[in-house]
Motif scaffolding. Structure first.
Motif, PDB file in Angstrom:
ATOM      1  N   TYR A  55      -3.848   3.825 -13.579  1.00 25.04           N
ATOM      2  CA  TYR A  55      -4.236   4.027 -12.183  1.00 25.04           C
ATOM      3  C   TYR A  55      -3.097   3.570 -11.275  1.00 25.04           C
ATOM      4  O   TYR A  55      -3.176   2.537 -10.637  1.00 25.04           O
ATOM      5  CB  TYR A  55      -5.527   3.262 -11.862  1.00 25.04           C
ATOM      6  N   ARG A  56      -2.064   4.353 -11.223  1.00 20.27           N
ATOM      7  CA  ARG A  56      -0.882   3.992 -10.451  1.00 20.27           C
ATOM      8  C   ARG A  56      -1.155   3.874  -8.956  1.00 20.27           C
ATOM      9  O   ARG A  56      -0.396   3.250  -8.235  1.00 20.27           O
ATOM     10  CB  ARG A  56       0.235   5.021 -10.677  1.00 20.27           C
ATOM     11  N   ASP A  57      -2.232   4.445  -8.477  1.00 18.00           N
ATOM     12  CA  ASP A  57      -2.561   4.332  -7.052  1.00 18.00           C
ATOM     13  C   ASP A  57      -3.634   3.273  -6.810  1.00 18.00           C
ATOM     14  O   ASP A  57      -4.169   3.176  -5.717  1.00 18.00           O
ATOM     15  CB  ASP A  57      -3.002   5.685  -6.489  1.00 18.00           C
ATOM     16  N   GLY A  58      -3.924   2.451  -7.801  1.00 23.44           N
ATOM     17  CA  GLY A  58      -4.966   1.431  -7.675  1.00 23.44           C
ATOM     18  C   GLY A  58      -4.409   0.059  -7.333  1.00 23.44           C
ATOM     19  O   GLY A  58      -4.781  -0.941  -7.938  1.00 23.44           O
ATOM     20  N   SER A  59      -3.513   0.008  -6.356  1.00 25.29           N
ATOM     21  CA  SER A  59      -2.860  -1.265  -6.042  1.00 25.29           C
ATOM     22  C   SER A  59      -3.847  -2.319  -5.550  1.00 25.29           C
ATOM     23  O   SER A  59      -3.715  -3.496  -5.891  1.00 25.29           O
ATOM     24  CB  SER A  59      -1.738  -1.067  -5.027  1.00 25.29           C
ATOM     25  N   PHE A 116      -4.616  -5.785  -7.371  1.00 28.18           N
ATOM     26  CA  PHE A 116      -4.474  -7.022  -6.596  1.00 28.18           C
ATOM     27  C   PHE A 116      -5.639  -7.964  -6.866  1.00 28.18           C
ATOM     28  O   PHE A 116      -5.443  -9.155  -7.124  1.00 28.18           O
ATOM     29  CB  PHE A 116      -4.394  -6.679  -5.100  1.00 28.18           C
ATOM     30  N   TYR A 117      -6.863  -7.455  -6.816  1.00 28.71           N
ATOM     31  CA  TYR A 117      -8.035  -8.324  -6.968  1.00 28.71           C
ATOM     32  C   TYR A 117      -8.263  -8.746  -8.415  1.00 28.71           C
ATOM     33  O   TYR A 117      -8.642  -9.897  -8.674  1.00 28.71           O
ATOM     34  CB  TYR A 117      -9.276  -7.653  -6.375  1.00 28.71           C
ATOM     35  N   VAL A 118      -8.016  -7.870  -9.355  1.00 27.89           N
ATOM     36  CA  VAL A 118      -8.156  -8.265 -10.763  1.00 27.89           C
ATOM     37  C   VAL A 118      -7.121  -9.339 -11.100  1.00 27.89           C
ATOM     38  O   VAL A 118      -7.440 -10.345 -11.738  1.00 27.89           O
ATOM     39  CB  VAL A 118      -8.015  -7.035 -11.693  1.00 27.89           C
ATOM     40  N   ARG A 119      -5.904  -9.142 -10.637  1.00 30.56           N
ATOM     41  CA  ARG A 119      -4.851 -10.129 -10.867  1.00 30.56           C
ATOM     42  C   ARG A 119      -5.196 -11.454 -10.207  1.00 30.56           C
ATOM     43  O   ARG A 119      -4.949 -12.524 -10.759  1.00 30.56           O
ATOM     44  CB  ARG A 119      -3.522  -9.594 -10.313  1.00 30.56           C
ATOM     45  N   ARG A 120      -5.799 -11.418  -9.052  1.00 31.08           N
ATOM     46  CA  ARG A 120      -6.193 -12.623  -8.333  1.00 31.08           C
ATOM     47  C   ARG A 120      -7.165 -13.456  -9.169  1.00 31.08           C
ATOM     48  O   ARG A 120      -7.062 -14.668  -9.246  1.00 31.08           O
ATOM     49  CB  ARG A 120      -6.810 -12.237  -6.983  1.00 31.08           C
ATOM     50  N   LYS A 123       0.843  -1.195   0.000  1.00 31.61           N
ATOM     51  CA  LYS A 123       0.000   0.000   0.000  1.00 31.61           C
ATOM     52  C   LYS A 123       0.879   1.247   0.000  1.00 31.61           C
ATOM     53  O   LYS A 123       1.712   1.444   0.865  1.00 31.61           O
ATOM     54  CB  LYS A 123      -0.926   0.003   1.215  1.00 31.61           C
ATOM     55  N   GLY A 124       0.680   2.062  -1.016  1.00 29.97           N
ATOM     56  CA  GLY A 124       1.451   3.287  -1.147  1.00 29.97           C
ATOM     57  C   GLY A 124       2.735   3.130  -1.934  1.00 29.97           C
ATOM     58  O   GLY A 124       3.374   4.123  -2.266  1.00 29.97           O
ATOM     59  N   LEU A 125       3.154   1.897  -2.217  1.00 28.20           N
ATOM     60  CA  LEU A 125       4.359   1.684  -3.015  1.00 28.20           C
ATOM     61  C   LEU A 125       4.017   1.772  -4.501  1.00 28.20           C
ATOM     62  O   LEU A 125       2.929   1.370  -4.916  1.00 28.20           O
ATOM     63  CB  LEU A 125       4.953   0.302  -2.737  1.00 28.20           C
ATOM     64  N   PRO A 126       4.938   2.282  -5.306  1.00 28.57           N
ATOM     65  CA  PRO A 126       4.691   2.290  -6.750  1.00 28.57           C
ATOM     66  C   PRO A 126       4.762   0.855  -7.303  1.00 28.57           C
ATOM     67  O   PRO A 126       5.391  -0.018  -6.707  1.00 28.57           O
ATOM     68  CB  PRO A 126       5.828   3.146  -7.304  1.00 28.57           C
ATOM     69  N   PHE A 127       4.091   0.640  -8.423  1.00 28.58           N
ATOM     70  CA  PHE A 127       4.148  -0.678  -9.052  1.00 28.58           C
ATOM     71  C   PHE A 127       5.585  -0.988  -9.453  1.00 28.58           C
ATOM     72  O   PHE A 127       6.346  -0.088  -9.816  1.00 28.58           O
ATOM     73  CB  PHE A 127       3.272  -0.729 -10.303  1.00 28.58           C
ATOM     74  N   PRO A 128       5.970  -2.250  -9.425  1.00 26.81           N
ATOM     75  CA  PRO A 128       7.325  -2.603  -9.870  1.00 26.81           C
ATOM     76  C   PRO A 128       7.455  -2.415 -11.381  1.00 26.81           C
ATOM     77  O   PRO A 128       6.458  -2.384 -12.108  1.00 26.81           O
ATOM     78  CB  PRO A 128       7.452  -4.079  -9.473  1.00 26.81           C
ATOM     79  N   GLU A 129       8.682  -2.293 -11.823  1.00 25.95           N
ATOM     80  CA  GLU A 129       8.938  -2.223 -13.265  1.00 25.95           C
ATOM     81  C   GLU A 129       8.614  -3.596 -13.862  1.00 25.95           C
ATOM     82  O   GLU A 129       8.990  -4.630 -13.305  1.00 25.95           O
ATOM     83  CB  GLU A 129      10.398  -1.874 -13.536  1.00 25.95           C
ATOM     84  N   VAL A 130       7.904  -3.582 -14.976  1.00 24.00           N
ATOM     85  CA  VAL A 130       7.506  -4.848 -15.598  1.00 24.00           C
ATOM     86  C   VAL A 130       7.842  -4.835 -17.080  1.00 24.00           C
ATOM     87  O   VAL A 130       7.834  -3.793 -17.722  1.00 24.00           O
ATOM     88  CB  VAL A 130       5.998  -5.127 -15.423  1.00 24.00           C
ATOM     89  N   ASP A 131       8.136  -6.015 -17.589  1.00 25.28           N
ATOM     90  CA  ASP A 131       8.219  -6.236 -19.024  1.00 25.28           C
ATOM     91  C   ASP A 131       6.811  -6.635 -19.441  1.00 25.28           C
ATOM     92  O   ASP A 131       6.370  -7.761 -19.161  1.00 25.28           O
ATOM     93  CB  ASP A 131       9.233  -7.345 -19.318  1.00 25.28           C
TER      94      ASP A 131
END
Length: 148
Positions: free
Chosen positions: A112-116, A120-124, A46-54
């Motif tokens: 939505y960089r603040d939509g962690s 999380f739930y969509v990825r789940r 919570k509050g962390l930026p998303f990691p860099e992804v390929d």
């Protein structure tokens, strides 16, 4: 009751093997799939930026995992219900959910960089066989209604 178990021991055995395959996918997820969000969501994200992804590797990894889980889910539904119409309907639902979930995932990831929590739930729903947990009771209930 015991007679039903004896009569269906082949079905039960195959169903248990399919569930074990779900477990193997989960157990070896880090080795099998590129997903930097495994570590990200294990931390206090919570509050962390998303990691860099390929993006292409992530898309391919999520897609392969979705197809593995969907294929196993369809096989499990067929084993339990022995009805191709139910399997076809389930495949249609999985296809629709594939489009919706992947679109939502990548929109959230890029816009939505603040939509962690949302990510999380969509990825789940993409990486876990959650839909089969909903479909099996629904189809069972529907079949019981037809028998009455």
């Amino acid at each position: 009751m015991l007679n039903k178990v004896r009569d269906n021991k082949g079905k039960i055995t195959i169903a248990v093997l399919i569930v074990l395959c779900f477990g193997l996918i989960r157990a070896f997820e880090e080795a099998l799939f590129y997903d930097p969000f495994l570590v990200y969501f294990d931390s206090d994200f919570k509050g962390l930026p998303f990691p860099e992804v390929d993006v292409s590797k992530l898309f391919f990894g999520l897609l392969v995992r979705y197809f593995l889980n969907s294929g196993l889910s369809l096989l499990l539904i067929y084993v339990l219900f022995q009805d191709l119409e139910i399997v076809k309907f389930s495949a249609l639902l999985y296809s629709c959910f594939l489009v919706i979930l992947f679109a939502a995932f990548f929109v959230i990831l890029h816009y939505y960089r603040d939509g962690s929590w949302l990510l999380f739930y969509v990825r789940r729903f993409i990486i876990q066989p959650i839909f089969v947990l909903l479909f099996i009771p629904a189809f069972y209930y529907q079949m019981q209604g037809f028998k009455k």
